[in-house]
Enzyme design. Sequence first.
Site, short mmCIF file in Angstrom:
data_model
loop_
_atom_site.label_atom_id
_atom_site.label_comp_id
_atom_site.label_asym_id
_atom_site.label_seq_id
_atom_site.Cartn_x
_atom_site.Cartn_y
_atom_site.Cartn_z
N MET A 1 -12.06 -5.44 4.82
CA MET A 1 -11.23 -4.35 5.57
C MET A 1 -11.26 -5.20 7.12
SD MET A 1 -10.35 -2.22 4.14
CE MET A 1 -9.62 -0.99 5.10
N SER B 1 0.95 -1.19 0.09
CA SER B 1 -0.01 -0.09 0.06
C SER B 1 0.98 1.27 -0.28
CB SER B 1 -0.97 0.11 1.11
OG SER B 1 -1.66 1.31 1.44
N MET C 1 -11.91 4.92 -0.73
CA MET C 1 -12.81 5.50 0.37
C MET C 1 -13.39 6.60 0.18
SD MET C 1 -9.72 3.68 2.78
CE MET C 1 -8.29 3.84 1.41
N GLY D 1 -9.23 4.28 6.81
CA GLY D 1 -8.56 5.86 7.35
C GLY D 1 -7.41 6.01 7.42
N PHE D 2 -6.62 4.99 8.11
CA PHE D 2 -5.31 5.22 8.46
C PHE D 2 -4.41 3.99 8.31
CE2 PHE D 2 -7.79 8.41 10.43
CZ PHE D 2 -7.06 9.51 10.34
N GLY E 1 0.90 -2.07 4.04
CA GLY E 1 1.46 -0.66 4.09
C GLY E 1 2.65 -0.76 4.83
N GLY F 1 -1.12 1.56 9.83
CA GLY F 1 -0.51 1.39 11.19
C GLY F 1 -1.40 1.07 12.07
N GLY G 1 -3.43 -4.01 8.80
CA GLY G 1 -2.63 -4.68 10.04
C GLY G 1 -2.13 -5.78 9.52
C1 DX5 Z 1 -6.30 2.12 5.29
C2 DX5 Z 1 -5.93 1.65 3.83
C3 DX5 Z 1 -4.77 0.51 3.81
C4 DX5 Z 1 -3.63 1.06 4.90
C5 DX5 Z 1 -3.28 -0.27 5.37
O1 DX5 Z 1 -7.54 2.38 5.31
O2 DX5 Z 1 -6.69 1.05 3.06
O3 DX5 Z 1 -4.36 0.21 2.39
O4 DX5 Z 1 -2.56 1.37 3.70
O5 DX5 Z 1 -1.94 0.03 6.26
P1 DX5 Z 1 -1.18 -0.98 7.10
O6 DX5 Z 1 -0.79 -2.03 6.27
O7 DX5 Z 1 -0.26 -0.19 7.93
O8 DX5 Z 1 -2.39 -1.57 8.24
ZN ZN Z 2 -6.68 0.19 1.17
#
Ligand code: DX5
Ligand code: ZN
Length: 234
Positions: free
Chosen positions: A137, A9, A68, A142-143, A195, A145, A175
């Site tokens: 999901m 990501s 999103m 949204g974020f 990510g 980490g 995650g």
């Molecule tokens: C968050 C994104 C993910 C995000 C995952 O809403 O959709 O794609 O990059 O990040 P990690 O892998 O750090 O959880």
């Molecule tokens: Zn994503």
Amino acid sequence: MERPLVFPSLLAADFARLADEAARVEGAADWLHFDVMDYAFVPNLTMGMPVLESLLKATSIPIDCHLMIEDPDRWAPSYAEAGAGSVTFHAEASRAPLRTARTIRAAGARPGLALNPATPIEPYVDLLPAFDLVLVMTIEPGFGGQAFLDETLPKIRRVREAIGDRAIWLQVDGGVTEDTIVRAAQAGADVFVAGSSVFGAADPAVAIEGLRAAAMTATAGAAGAAGPALTTRG
Ligand code: DX5
Ligand code: ZN
């Protein structure tokens, strides 16, 4: 399962150097995951069409767009027309998911349906033939980490059952680490978005191979025990 796919990501990459970050995972990443956020569907703002258009010119890796955003029925088709390999939109935000999926497919991209942790698959089971990807999901979107939510594992199993023999990707996002990817793979996921665990590593390409190996070991070692998770797709 077939070879598990790992999509790093770009949300966890350096936004000022996206082409360089894509180059760092070339040869290891199957596709690139591109998170679009609009300050409305989620409380964050990231990238949109102009960045996608530039990135498509800067890399040959296929791009998986995760929208999103509110009103994806209006905006999703343009991502497919621009050249994204897949365009995933959220069930919670779409008023006409079948029409939007068909429009994305007609533009030459794989349509994807995303489900937040609290959204069940059951109301969408009859719609699956219109999609090439279901995104479960494994965090609240949204974020990056955030920690993987184990509460989503039963739904991953139910989506795998609902997919049956169809060649629909079952993607998880949020995650994903070498630890949590084991549980997601055993539940039936075959496409893994990661990510922080990729771009936060010293060598993102090595991190991708580590994730893929963990997913493969997880399912190979559980032959006969995980049921539908091990069904080879046609
Ligand atoms: C968050 C994104 C993910 C995000 C995952 O809403 O959709 O794609 O990059 O990040 P990690 O892998 O750090 O959880
Ligand atoms: Zn994503």
